[in-house]
Write a protein that holds these residues in place. Structure first.
Motif, mmCIF file in Angstrom:
data_model
loop_
_atom_site.group_PDB
_atom_site.id
_atom_site.type_symbol
_atom_site.label_atom_id
_atom_site.label_comp_id
_atom_site.label_asym_id
_atom_site.label_seq_id
_atom_site.Cartn_x
_atom_site.Cartn_y
_atom_site.Cartn_z
ATOM 1 N N ALA A 90 -15.793 -14.367 -47.154
ATOM 2 C CA ALA A 90 -14.539 -14.193 -46.424
ATOM 3 C C ALA A 90 -14.554 -12.823 -45.761
ATOM 4 N N CYS A 91 -13.499 -12.522 -45.020
ATOM 5 C CA CYS A 91 -13.340 -11.205 -44.393
ATOM 6 C C CYS A 91 -11.941 -10.670 -44.712
ATOM 7 N N GLY A 92 -11.814 -9.368 -44.699
ATOM 8 C CA GLY A 92 -10.497 -8.711 -44.772
ATOM 9 C C GLY A 92 -9.695 -9.103 -45.996
ATOM 10 N N THR A 93 -8.442 -9.430 -45.762
ATOM 11 C CA THR A 93 -7.543 -9.794 -46.854
ATOM 12 C C THR A 93 -8.049 -11.020 -47.603
ATOM 13 N N SER A 94 -8.637 -11.964 -46.879
ATOM 14 C CA SER A 94 -9.165 -13.164 -47.543
ATOM 15 C C SER A 94 -10.309 -12.797 -48.489
ATOM 16 N N TRP A 95 -11.055 -11.777 -48.124
ATOM 17 C CA TRP A 95 -12.120 -11.282 -49.017
ATOM 18 C C TRP A 95 -11.494 -10.701 -50.292
ATOM 19 N N ILE A 122 -13.074 -18.591 -47.631
ATOM 20 C CA ILE A 122 -11.614 -18.409 -47.607
ATOM 21 C C ILE A 122 -11.225 -17.855 -46.250
ATOM 22 N N SER A 123 -10.279 -18.507 -45.591
ATOM 23 C CA SER A 123 -9.842 -18.034 -44.273
ATOM 24 C C SER A 123 -8.459 -18.558 -43.930
ATOM 25 N N GLN A 124 -7.547 -17.655 -43.669
ATOM 26 C CA GLN A 124 -6.214 -18.067 -43.230
ATOM 27 C C GLN A 124 -6.317 -18.876 -41.949
ATOM 28 N N SER A 125 -6.893 -18.269 -40.926
ATOM 29 C CA SER A 125 -6.930 -18.895 -39.592
ATOM 30 C C SER A 125 -7.899 -20.066 -39.530
ATOM 31 N N GLY A 126 -8.950 -19.997 -40.337
ATOM 32 C CA GLY A 126 -9.998 -21.007 -40.253
ATOM 33 C C GLY A 126 -10.864 -20.841 -39.017
ATOM 34 N N GLU A 127 -10.732 -19.700 -38.342
ATOM 35 C CA GLU A 127 -11.481 -19.489 -37.098
ATOM 36 C C GLU A 127 -12.355 -18.246 -37.132
ATOM 37 N N THR A 128 -12.389 -17.516 -38.214
ATOM 38 C CA THR A 128 -13.128 -16.253 -38.255
ATOM 39 C C THR A 128 -14.628 -16.493 -38.035
ATOM 40 N N ALA A 129 -15.171 -15.846 -37.003
ATOM 41 C CA ALA A 129 -16.531 -16.149 -36.549
ATOM 42 C C ALA A 129 -17.570 -15.916 -37.645
ATOM 43 N N GLY A 177 2.747 -12.709 -38.356
ATOM 44 C CA GLY A 177 2.440 -11.282 -38.483
ATOM 45 C C GLY A 177 0.928 -11.123 -38.601
ATOM 46 N N VAL A 178 0.390 -10.135 -37.907
ATOM 47 C CA VAL A 178 -1.064 -9.950 -37.961
ATOM 48 C C VAL A 178 -1.500 -9.554 -39.375
ATOM 49 N N ALA A 179 -0.698 -8.752 -40.051
ATOM 50 C CA ALA A 179 -1.020 -8.381 -41.429
ATOM 51 C C ALA A 179 -0.787 -9.589 -42.335
ATOM 52 N N SER A 180 -1.806 -9.951 -43.051
ATOM 53 C CA SER A 180 -1.738 -11.148 -43.878
ATOM 54 C C SER A 180 -0.971 -10.869 -45.176
ATOM 55 N N THR A 181 0.015 -11.690 -45.467
ATOM 56 C CA THR A 181 0.813 -11.503 -46.690
ATOM 57 C C THR A 181 0.866 -12.799 -47.489
ATOM 58 N N ALA A 219 -4.199 -0.839 -49.889
ATOM 59 C CA ALA A 219 -4.694 0.185 -48.968
ATOM 60 C C ALA A 219 -4.920 -0.405 -47.573
ATOM 61 N N LEU A 220 -5.461 -1.599 -47.522
ATOM 62 C CA LEU A 220 -5.702 -2.242 -46.214
ATOM 63 C C LEU A 220 -4.374 -2.465 -45.485
ATOM 64 N N LYS A 221 -3.388 -2.934 -46.221
ATOM 65 C CA LYS A 221 -2.077 -3.194 -45.614
ATOM 66 C C LYS A 221 -1.483 -1.921 -45.021
ATOM 67 N N LEU A 222 -1.618 -0.816 -45.742
ATOM 68 C CA LEU A 222 -1.060 0.449 -45.229
ATOM 69 C C LEU A 222 -1.826 0.904 -43.982
ATOM 70 N N LYS A 223 -3.145 0.864 -44.068
ATOM 71 C CA LYS A 223 -3.975 1.281 -42.931
ATOM 72 C C LYS A 223 -3.624 0.506 -41.679
ATOM 73 N N GLU A 224 -3.619 -0.810 -41.797
ATOM 74 C CA GLU A 224 -3.561 -1.611 -40.574
ATOM 75 C C GLU A 224 -2.216 -1.563 -39.882
ATOM 76 N N ILE A 225 -1.120 -1.404 -40.619
ATOM 77 C CA ILE A 225 0.159 -1.417 -39.887
ATOM 78 C C ILE A 225 0.814 -0.049 -39.752
ATOM 79 N N SER A 253 -6.582 -13.656 -35.166
ATOM 80 C CA SER A 253 -7.739 -14.458 -35.539
ATOM 81 C C SER A 253 -8.976 -13.880 -34.836
ATOM 82 N N VAL A 254 -9.989 -13.575 -35.646
ATOM 83 C CA VAL A 254 -11.140 -12.820 -35.144
ATOM 84 C C VAL A 254 -12.277 -13.787 -34.838
ATOM 85 N N THR A 255 -12.283 -14.285 -33.606
ATOM 86 C CA THR A 255 -13.222 -15.345 -33.259
ATOM 87 C C THR A 255 -14.524 -14.821 -32.657
HETATM 88 C C1 F6R Z 1 -5.452 -8.233 -42.882
HETATM 89 C C2 F6R Z 1 -5.906 -9.328 -42.059
HETATM 90 C C3 F6R Z 1 -7.367 -9.504 -41.819
HETATM 91 C C4 F6R Z 1 -7.769 -10.954 -42.117
HETATM 92 C C5 F6R Z 1 -9.228 -11.189 -41.760
HETATM 93 C C6 F6R Z 1 -9.673 -12.584 -42.115
HETATM 94 O O1 F6R Z 1 -4.081 -8.253 -43.042
HETATM 95 O O2 F6R Z 1 -5.121 -10.118 -41.597
HETATM 96 O O3 F6R Z 1 -8.109 -8.617 -42.608
HETATM 97 O O4 F6R Z 1 -7.528 -11.202 -43.468
HETATM 98 O O5 F6R Z 1 -9.408 -10.984 -40.384
HETATM 99 O O6 F6R Z 1 -8.952 -13.558 -41.448
HETATM 100 P P1 F6R Z 1 -8.962 -15.051 -41.889
HETATM 101 O O7 F6R Z 1 -8.346 -15.138 -43.231
HETATM 102 O O8 F6R Z 1 -8.146 -15.773 -40.841
HETATM 103 O O9 F6R Z 1 -10.386 -15.510 -41.908
#
Ligand code: F6R
Length: 366
Positions: A57-62, A104-111, A155-159, A241-247, A362-364
């Protein structure tokens, strides 16, 4: 469409009791002592015969993956590795058909996550997806999966995606623990009942909002912050820490509390706020001694504690209480005040909370 909230992020933080409930609804049947998940039931042998589970996974999903590592190993006794998808895909990883990969991916699109899945499939691994967006690329590319039912996260910040990911992964770990016979009937039942009760406890954790706003006001002009936790709450420190940094654009670092003395302790002085997760059931006494180390260097301590705690209250500059729960479920509660804290700090600093600079939902692209 923000339902009376100033920002989507706040709305989504407050939606968590419902989002968690929606995620276990129809799956967690506590009164019958049953967890029903078709994607696991149909592939039980693959999970039970797996050499190990690799989570990518990446980011919060990681971070949700890291929490899952503790849960899977602790409850189901299955070895787990958690990988950044971007690192995993390019390091010629050893993957066999005895491995199960969970993406694990919220968007299901992370490259990067998508590429890691394709690689694992080529090597014959069984690939399971935990996504929020129905019909997304990752949901389609995986062999099986379980959706989080967080609802749209704007919201871009994942909660709420984070806490519902943990919910799904906990359900899976419990199911596997039961199937492997490593859990007694009574222990299994205790977990099911407690998980069912988590939304109420998240609701209670949200009641600290006014206090958190006061704390946010004290620390909003900080240039650096440290987040510490141990065990199940180490990934929560990273996520805080990630949540504070990003927003809020304040530099923050999450660390396992015990690692502090191997470097970051050099940073601590009277200008350094340190957010410490110090709940009763996770190496409590050890964390208390870490808090003492910070205090003796004049660091400011903001502690997340279990309701009724007295020992940390005496040491800390501020305490925020969360209800007591099973150790493995504490991340679902300790995350809440840290989300609210970064939200309020970002608002006070005039930041664009829902659409922080340089970030996309979503980081495609890799
Ligand atoms: C942090 C955040 C990003 C995503 C990451 C993975 O708040 O939103 O770190 O968690 O880009 O995204 P998904 O879960 O869509 O693969």
């Amino acid at each position: 469409e923000k339902g009376g909230y100033d920002h989507f992020m706040l709305k989504e933080i407050y939606e968590q009791p419902r989002a968690i409930k929606d995620t276990y609804r129809g799956r967690l049947l506590a009164d019958q002592g049953l967890i029903r998940m078709a994607g696991i039931d149909l592939n039980m042998e693959k999970f039970l015969n797996a050499n190990r589970i690799i989570i990518v996974a990446c980011g919060t999903s990681w971070h949700a993956g890291l929490v899952a590592e503790y849960i899977f190993e602790d409850l189901a006794r299955i070895p787990v590795e958690v990988e950044y998808a971007s690192e995993f895909r390019y390091r010629n990883p050893v993957i066999t058909d005895k491995d199960v990969l969970i993406a694990i991916s919220q968007s299901g699109e992370t490259a990067d996550t998508l590429a890691a899945i394709k690689l694992a499939k080529e090597k014959g691994a069984f690939v399971f997806g935990v996504c929020n967006v129905v019909g997304s690329s990752i949901a389609r590319e995986t062999d099986a999966g379980a959706y989080t039912h967080a609802g749209p996260e704007i919201g871009v910040a994942s909660t709420k995606a984070f806490t519902t990911q943990i919910t799904v992964l906990t359900l899976i770990a419990l199911k596997l623990a039961k199937a492997k016979g490593v859990f007694s009937e009574s222990k299994y039942h205790e977990y099911l009942t407690e998980l069912e009760n988590i939304p109420n406890k998240v609701e209670k954790s949200l009641q600290s909002n006014a206090l958190i706003e006061i704390i946010a006001d004290v620390y909003k002009d900080s240039t650096n912050c440290l987040y510490l936790g141990r065990g199940y709450n180490f990934p929560v420190a990273l996520e805080g820490a990630l949540k504070l940094k990003e927003i809020s654009y304040i530099h923050a670092e999450g660390y396992p509390a015990a690692e502090m003395k191997h470097g970051p302790i050099a940073l601590i002085d009277e200008h350094m706020p340190v957010f410490v997760i110090a709940t009763k059931k996770g190496h409590y006494e050890k964390v208390v001694s870490n808090i003492q180390e910070i205090k003796s260097r004049k660091g400011k301590i903001i502690a997340i504690v279990t309701e009724g705690d007295e020992q940390v209250r005496d040491l800390a500059d501020h305490v925020i209480e969360v209800p007591e729960t099973l150790e493995s479920l504490t991340p679902l509660l300790t995350t809440i005040p840290l989300q609210l804290l970064s939200y309020h700090i970002a608002v006070m600093r005039g930041c664009n909370v829902d659409q922080p600079r340089n970030l996309a939902k979503s980081v495609t692209v890799e």
